[in-house]
Design an enzyme around this catalytic site. Structure first.
Site, PDB file in Angstrom:
ATOM      1  N   SER A 137     -24.020  -2.482   3.201  1.00  0.00           N
ATOM      2  CA  SER A 137     -23.695  -2.036   1.843  1.00  0.00           C
ATOM      3  C   SER A 137     -23.576  -0.524   1.856  1.00  0.00           C
ATOM      4  O   SER A 137     -24.230   0.158   2.657  1.00  0.00           O
ATOM      5  CB  SER A 137     -24.760  -2.472   0.836  1.00  0.00           C
ATOM      6  OG  SER A 137     -25.804  -1.535   0.807  1.00  0.00           O
ATOM      7  N   ASP A 145     -10.356   9.167  -0.794  1.00  0.00           N
ATOM      8  CA  ASP A 145     -11.406   8.626   0.012  1.00  0.00           C
ATOM      9  C   ASP A 145     -10.962   8.773   1.466  1.00  0.00           C
ATOM     10  O   ASP A 145      -9.780   8.882   1.739  1.00  0.00           O
ATOM     11  CB  ASP A 145     -11.567   7.233  -0.569  1.00  0.00           C
ATOM     12  CG  ASP A 145     -11.823   6.125   0.316  1.00  0.00           C
ATOM     13  OD1 ASP A 145     -12.993   5.855   0.447  1.00  0.00           O
ATOM     14  OD2 ASP A 145     -10.899   5.493   0.794  1.00  0.00           O
TER      15      ASP A 145
HETATM   16  N1  LIG Z   1     -20.414  -2.288   9.068  1.00  0.00           N
HETATM   17  C1  LIG Z   1     -21.271  -1.281   9.033  1.00  0.00           C
HETATM   18  N2  LIG Z   1     -22.526  -1.444   9.432  1.00  0.00           N
HETATM   19  C2  LIG Z   1     -23.395  -0.435   9.393  1.00  0.00           C
HETATM   20  N3  LIG Z   1     -23.099   0.787   8.958  1.00  0.00           N
HETATM   21  C3  LIG Z   1     -21.869   1.032   8.547  1.00  0.00           C
HETATM   22  C4  LIG Z   1     -20.880   0.023   8.554  1.00  0.00           C
HETATM   23  N4  LIG Z   1     -19.736   0.537   8.087  1.00  0.00           N
HETATM   24  C5  LIG Z   1     -19.995   1.815   7.782  1.00  0.00           C
HETATM   25  N5  LIG Z   1     -21.273   2.137   8.051  1.00  0.00           N
HETATM   26  C6  LIG Z   1     -21.938   3.426   7.857  1.00  0.00           C
HETATM   27  O1  LIG Z   1     -22.086   3.668   6.474  1.00  0.00           O
HETATM   28  C7  LIG Z   1     -21.436   4.876   6.101  1.00  0.00           C
HETATM   29  C8  LIG Z   1     -20.878   4.765   4.729  1.00  0.00           C
HETATM   30  O2  LIG Z   1     -19.832   3.821   4.699  1.00  0.00           O
HETATM   31  P1  LIG Z   1     -18.845   3.747   3.466  1.00  0.00           P
HETATM   32  O3  LIG Z   1     -17.923   2.607   3.642  1.00  0.00           O
HETATM   33  O4  LIG Z   1     -19.612   3.903   2.206  1.00  0.00           O
HETATM   34  O5  LIG Z   1     -18.062   5.094   3.587  1.00  0.00           O
HETATM   35  P2  LIG Z   1     -16.902   5.427   4.575  1.00  0.00           P
HETATM   36  O6  LIG Z   1     -16.126   4.193   4.838  1.00  0.00           O
HETATM   37  O7  LIG Z   1     -17.431   6.185   5.720  1.00  0.00           O
HETATM   38  O8  LIG Z   1     -16.098   6.446   3.774  1.00  0.00           O
HETATM   39  P3  LIG Z   1     -15.020   6.146   2.676  1.00  0.00           P
HETATM   40  O9  LIG Z   1     -15.741   6.418   1.414  1.00  0.00           O
HETATM   41  O10 LIG Z   1     -14.008   7.154   3.014  1.00  0.00           O
HETATM   42  O11 LIG Z   1     -14.552   4.733   2.821  1.00  0.00           O
HETATM   43  C9  LIG Z   1     -20.415   5.089   7.182  1.00  0.00           C
HETATM   44  O12 LIG Z   1     -20.071   6.418   7.324  1.00  0.00           O
HETATM   45  C10 LIG Z   1     -21.131   4.559   8.407  1.00  0.00           C
HETATM   46  O13 LIG Z   1     -21.991   5.524   8.920  1.00  0.00           O
HETATM   47 MG   LIG Z   2     -15.311   2.619   3.152  1.00  0.00          MG
END
Ligand SMILES: Nc1ncnc2c1ncn2[C@@H]1O[C@H](COP(=O)(O)OP(=O)(O)OP(=O)(O)O)[C@@H](O)[C@H]1O
Ligand SMILES: [Mg+2]
Ligand SMILES: [K+]
Length: 671
Positions: free
Chosen positions: A360, A291
């Site tokens: 989420s 990840d």
């Molecule tokens: N606190 C938040 N509020 C709003 N949007 C967010 C927040 N955190 C992350 N995001 C958005 O949502 C997307 C998906 O987040 P998610 O945590 O699923 O994946 P990630 O952290 O980018 O990747 P990984 O799977 O490597 O953890 C992010 O790339 C970002 O654009």
């Molecule tokens: Mg994440």
């Protein structure tokens, strides 16, 4: 490892394992034990030096096998003792809901869902998730690592482990596991080997060994009528000796020690394998999914810039960004509040009666609905653009360019938008979240490539950011905009292609994928959900640890294969010692098989039995240490090991039995 002191210390445990109820789980050694009993009875009834030598050495064979297992277990026992010391009785500060006060209760009386307060100096009374606050925690009792770690509410670093100590600040922890079933309890059971289950490969090998044992048993049973026919009736003692020499006692004795030692090697590297099957699977992994955030990158994504679009006033963007983050307990959310305060002097406001929309991985947005009807959102660009269009708004020119500019540097762009009550939605600008690729990643991925393992980065982030980070980190492939079910689908697809898949992750959104992967390594810093879903936990939370895990898995498989080869091969030499000895009197021609020129038939049989026992102890260090693994092709490894252990297995007993024969032939009654 084979120092006499260790052996002596493990002797009582080895003797205790002679209990037939324990022995019967290992069919090969159980047959040896039955042989020991039979020969002992015969030696008592009709004493002779030969009878006693065979009886005693058959017992020694069984004890040596148990000794191998006991030695393998002893290391874990010591570690379990030190872990038990961390499991002291603590008093928990239970939060009482209606009065908002605290009550002191014994840690053992906590139930799932209880909320407890932990302040600097307190020992965390149970496993749980931080629901409020940030604290530095000393986890050395569990990880052995003295540097404090940060544990915070929301996000992927919220899990705390009972028995660790809060060093600074105050957190509220929601208890997630019952006392007695905590991580520490599991760990103790694991390192002690109490919860060790036989792995599928081990079971298969055991069945094979049991099958061989039955074949030899039948062979021996058929031998006597033939022997009687040729006037060479054999004593039961000789038949027992022959049987024990023929059945694969070497691998039968060392099999469980090899498995325990493999688990132990992982523990030494601070990895807890919750299933032995996972350790084996690690040896055959061909695809590794990692990840992005927190695994390949540092994971502390911080707001570092606000970029207004569509002519939005920077102050307004900052205000909207902060509003959308006030109740966002993720590290990203908190960093937005802090940045708005530091850069624009915006104080965190109290908003009453607002409805907060938590982040989420499914919606990829977070935000707030204010009492006056205004909605504020921030999140992944695609998600927020969709929200704006649904709200009747338009996405201004330049938005995509601003988003792509952030992505191009490997940063995570969050789009900010608002929608006044009854009005149309409007884009305000972009928050630039900065993240840094961990050091040395490209080298380690190169190493994995040489081992024949393909690395794939999966992230919820957009394709541009993903491409930039993938390039910098040197992974083979990436999957962007992945929702939890996409991660799961990718793993299933790889598995259908016949690949064994390993995955490391730390987030709650990684949990389903961690559960589906053949090897699911959860970071200790990760959420409880991730740790429960995976089948290994890395206490150091180092994603590249998987390289070592794969090596240990391969080493386990190679060691087991090598010692099985050796075991079967080394029985061959014993035919040459025992068969001529049995029939030399009636078939003098058989003496030509007596290539070792052993002294007499009794000394030959005794020597074979003694060698058969001694080789077990001599191989204990190899079983424990493991056959060395080098990153080379499976075929060349196999060729090499068959050569060394197959040939070695045939030659070594010829020399060993001859030497023993030279010694025992001096014993009156055997000569
Ligand atoms: N606190 C938040 N509020 C709003 N949007 C967010 C927040 N955190 C992350 N995001 C958005 O949502 C997307 C998906 O987040 P998610 O945590 O699923 O994946 P990630 O952290 O980018 O990747 P990984 O799977 O490597 O953890 C992010 O790339 C970002 O654009
Ligand atoms: Mg994440
Ligand atoms: K044997």
């Amino acid at each position: 490892m084979l120092d006499p002191a260790t052996l002596a210390r493990s002797l009582p445990a080895a003797l205790a394992k002679l209990d037939p109820r324990h022995m019967v789980r290992n069919p090969v050694m159980f047959v040896v034990e039955v042989g020991s009993v039979v020969t002992t009875v015969l030696a008592v009834v009709d004493p002779s030096v030969f009878a006693w030598v065979i009886a005693v050495w058959l017992w020694i064979t069984a004890i040596f096998a148990n000794l191998a297992e006991a030695v393998a277990e002893s290391r874990g026992k010591a570690q379990a003792d030190s872990l038990r010391r961390a499991r002291t009785d603590v008093t928990a500060r239970l939060l009482v809901d209606d009065t908002a006060g605290e009550r002191a209760v014994p840690g053992t009386e906590l139930t799932v869902g209880d909320r407890v307060v932990c302040e600097a100096g307190d020992t965390i009374p149970g496993d749980g998730e931080v629901v409020e606050g940030v604290a530095s925690v000393d986890e050395s009792a569990i990880t052995g690592e003295s540097a404090p770690v940060i544990r915070e509410a929301g996000g992927d670093r919220s899990a705390v482990t009972g028995g660790t100590r809060v060093l600074s600040d105050r957190i509220v922890v929601r208890i997630t596991t019952r006392p007695g079933e905590t991580f520490l309890d599991k760990m103790i059971g694991l390192v002690e080997g109490a919860s060790r289950q036989k792995t599928p490969n081990e079971i298969a090998l055991n069945i094979l060994l049991a099958g061989l044992t039955i074949v030899f048993l039948l062979t021996i049973a058929a031998l006597q009528p033939m022997a009687v026919y040729s006037h060479a009736r054999q004593s039961v003692i000789v038949l027992c000796a022959l049987l024990v020499c023929l059945i694969p006692t070497t691998i039968g004795a060392l099999l469980s020690a090899i498995g325990i030692a493999g688990m132990d090697r992982l523990v030494q590297r601070n990895v807890l394998a919750l299933s032995g099957r996972a350790v084996e699977a690690a040896g055959d992994v061909s695809t590794l999914l990692l990840d992005k955030t927190g695994t390949i990158t540092m994971g502390a994504r911080q707001a570092s810039e606000f970029v207004p679009v569509g002519g939005c006033d920077p102050e307004r963007l900052a205000s909207a960004a902060q509003l959308a983050s006030l109740a966002d307990e993720t590290p990203e959310g908190r960093s937005v509040v802090v940045y708005a305060k530091e850069r624009y002097g915006l104080r965190g406001r109290e908003v009453t009666d607002a409805h907060f929309v938590p982040f989420s991985a499914e919606t990829r947005m977070s935000g707030v609905d204010l009492p006056d009807g205004t909605q504020v959102r921030k999140g992944a660009a695609a998600a927020v653009m969709h929200w704006v269009r649904q709200g009747g708004g338009e996405v201004p020119d330049g938005t995509s360019a601003a988003v792509d500019a952030v992505s191009g540097t490997g940063g995570t762009p969050l789009l900010v938008a608002t929608r006044p009550a009854g009005g149309t939605a409007e884009v305000q600008g972009v928050i630039h979240l900065k993240d840094v690729v961990k050091e040395g990643m490209a080298d380690r991925f190169g190493e994995l490539r040489r081992m024949g393992i393909r690395t794939v980065m999966i992230t919820g982030d957009n394709p541009l950011t993903a491409a930039a980070i993938a390039e910098e980190a040197g992974v083979d492939d990436y999957l962007a905009e992945a929702k939890p079910e996409d991660k799961l689908a990718l793993i299933r697809k790889e598995q259908e292609g016949g690949h064994l898949v390993a995955m490391t992750g730390d987030g709650t959104n990684d949990a389903p994928a961690l559960a589906q992967a053949d090897v699911g390594v959860a970071m200790n810093t990760g959420t409880m959900a991730a740790k429960e879903a995976g089948n290994m936990v890395d206490l150091d939370s180092n994603p590249t640890k998987l390289i070592e895990i794969v090596e240990i898995g391969k080493q386990l498989l190679i060691t087991r294969g090598a010692l099985t080869t050796f075991s079967v091969a080394n029985d061959v030499a014993k035919y040459f010692a025992i068969i001529p000895a049995m029939f030399a009197s009636v078939f003098p021609g058989l003496d030509r098989l007596n290539v070792m020129q052993l002294h007499s038939s009794t000394s030959a049989i005794a020597s074979a039995v003694i060698f058969n026992a001694i080789i077990i102890v001599l191989l204990v260090p190899l079983a424990m240490r493991g056959v060395k693994y080098r990153a080379r092709s499976a075929a060349s490894l196999l060729r090499r090991n068959v050569l060394i252990y197959g040939l070695g297995g045939i030659v070594v007993p010829f020399v060993g039995i001859k030497l023993i024969d030279l010694l025992v032939s001096h014993i009156p009654g055997l000569g």
